[in-house]
Scaffold this motif. Structure first.
Motif: not given
Length: 159
Positions: A29-43, A87-91, A120-124, A151-155
């Protein structure tokens, strides 16, 4: 690393004093890179917020949160089934904060050094604009508060 070890996975982080290195080949498990985070957030979609152009469908932020965090997935998920990426919490992201290398548009790598990390993500407690998928923030690694999470990810390696 503790979560990875508990599940019998490879440790991702190697610490030498204050220096921490990440092994992207490890299966832990690890933190996402910024580009991984954005890719996941865009869905896989093209929305302003993660899962919608209507912020109230997908995010807890300053105007609707009651100034408290909310349980995961009370709001609509994005196209990958991920909730609360707006939203909710910054990541936290792994990358050091800095300008993107605009010459590389697919999976750009963040800076290798710096004094602050990306969140990334914004907060409450934030205005709606901070919840946009494209919004980035700079925070010192030692910063802590109730509006910041992980938000951990695992490849999983292909066999």
């Amino acid at each position: 690393n503790q979560l990875s070890e508990r599940e019998g996975l490879e440790k991702v982080y190697e610490r030498n004093g204050e220096e921490v290195k990440m092994n992207l080949e490890a299966n832990g498990y690890r933190l996402p890179t910024e580009s991984e985070w954005e890719y996941a957030a865009r869905g896989g979609e093209n929305y302003i917020y993660s899962g919608s152009n209507n912020v109230d469908e997908v995010a807890w932020y300053g105007e609707n949160s009651g100034n408290k965090t909310h349980p995961v997935c009370e709001k609509k998920a994005n196209g990958y089934g991920l909730c609360d990426m707006s939203g909710n919490v910054w990541e936290w992201c792994w990358d050091w904060y800095g300008k993107y290398d605009t010459s590389k548009s697919i999976d750009p790598q963040g800076r290798m050094f710096g004094s602050s990390r990306v969140s990334r993500g914004g907060s409450l407690s934030d205005r709606v604009g901070y919840c946009r998928v494209a919004h980035r923030r700079s925070l010192y690694p030692s910063f802590r508060n109730g509006y910041l999470g992980v938000r951990f990810l695992r490849i999983q390696k292909k066999k």
